[in-house]
Scaffold this motif. Structure first.
Motif: not given
Length: 387
Positions: A208-232
């Motif tokens: 799961p350490e690699k999630l930051d490259e592919y996903a918005w989640f509790d570890g990096n999203a700053d408690e909000s959704p993000h625009l589509v296609k910003e991750k790999k």
């Protein structure tokens, strides 16, 4: 044997009109570059259409057919009984939207409510017993937009808080105006696409350490959704399959998992737990406020009308909208199967056989708090003429 070229950085997109004479998304010749799926009639390729009557684009990515194991092994971190036992499923090829349905794509469907009301008042395009199979309901106007738009309404944000029923009706609208069969994916189709040809917890592996490259989640999203296609994207070119927003599928959720399917030879639609109750219905993929374990390909969550509509003042509660967390991180994306289901059989994709839901919708139509309208290739022109 289906072949799938993964040179996505140089992917050639076939931009076509939804009314083109050729089959949209199928090329008679092998593409020189980009992803493709070899089929008997040619090659499934990526395509992009302008949704008729709008300026919103929809890009679809070909997903090769194949077999995989649905669910997760007990050894996988985060594994639950709802993901077991693992079963082998054969998935026919299909196209899937490269990202979640956005507000830009969803709002034209929302706007149909006023158009259908005007048509009904003027006796235009009436719904009859003979054409009712081509009718949909449009979502009623938002009671309190601040619930749905709590995190904004940027055109490229994922659309959220629609019910499973409303998402299904959207796919029927899209099917009607394009002449192509779009629908929600089954759990099996969604999970197969999310895995990208792998059998690990995430399409990139088990770490799961690699999630930051592919996903918005509790570890990096700053408690909000993000625009589509910003991750790999994943191996198939699909964005945000892990995280950002949960995504509706066709299935009823059950903690009992796949025991009912053990020992059977299955294709994707054979696995569907067709809904018979208003909840829990299933969402997949995890959201911006979730821990990594909830973003696994096999992870799933069930809806709860009482909790997700807690702030809804309607009596009975709205069939089209939720109001409350976690529905603020629930959306969907569409698929298009290579082999279409006949229209009468396809009705189950768009209106689940949930007695309470269908009675609720019927009552609202009788009371004038809902409206039916026909969806076909002539609808966009009819709306433009009425403006």
């Amino acid at each position: 044997m289906h072949k799938f070229a993964l040179t996505l950085a140089v992917a050639a997109t076939m931009v076509v009109s939804a009314s083109a004479a050729e089959v949209v998304g199928i090329s008679p010749t092998k593409p020189e570059s980009g992803p493709y799926v070899k089929i008997d009639s040619g090659y499934m390729v990526p395509y992009e259409i302008t949704i008729p009557g709008t300026d919103a684009k929809l890009k679809m990515i070909p997903i090769p057919g194949g077999k995989f194991k649905l669910g997760s092994p007990e050894s996988e971190a985060g594994h639950t009984a709802a993901e077991a036992p693992q079963i082998e499923v054969e998935v026919p090829p299909f196209w899937m939207a490269e990202h979640e349905t956005t507000w830009k794509q969803y709002k034209p469907y929302m706007a149909l409510y006023e158009s259908f009301k005007d048509f009904k008042a003027e006796g235009v395009r009436p719904v009859t017993d003979d054409n009712r199979i081509d009718a949909i309901t449009a979502p009623t106007p938002l009671y309190e937009p601040s619930f749905t738009y709590e995190y904004g309404e940027d055109p490229q944000l994922p659309a959220v808080t629609m019910t499973n029923y409303s998402a299904r009706q959207y796919t029927k609208w899209l099917s009607g105006i394009t002449g192509q069969q779009y629908r929600l994916p089954s759990e099996a189709e969604w999970e197969y696409a999310a895995r990208g040809g792998t059998d690990t917890a995430y399409h990139f592996g088990n770490d799961p350490e690699k999630l930051d490259e592919y996903a918005w989640f509790d570890g990096n999203a700053d408690e909000s959704p993000h625009l589509v296609k910003e991750k790999k994207p994943n191996q198939y070119g699909l964005y945000d399959m892990h995280g950002n927003v949960w995504e509706w599928v066709l299935d009823q959720y059950s903690d009992e998992g796949f025991a009912r399917l053990e020992g059977k030879k299955l294709k994707a639609l054979d696995t569907v737990a067709w809904p018979t109750e208003p909840d829990p219905l299933m969402v997949k993929g995890g959201g911006w406020d979730d821990d990594p374990e909830n973003l696994r390909a096999a992870s799933k969550m069930g809806s709860s009308d009482s909790d997700w509509k807690e702030e809804d003042p309607n009596i009975p509660l709205s069939p089209w909208w939720f109001t409350s967390y976690p529905s603020t991180m629930v959306g969907f994306r569409v698929i298009r199967p290579l082999e279409e289901t006949p229209k009468k059989e396809a009705a189950k994709f768009y209106v689940p056989e949930i007695e309470f839901l269908n009675l609720d919708v019927s009552d609202r139509l009788i009371e004038g708090r809902g409206v039916l309208g026909l969806v076909d290739p002539e609808l966009p022109a009819a709306i433009k003429k009425a403006e």
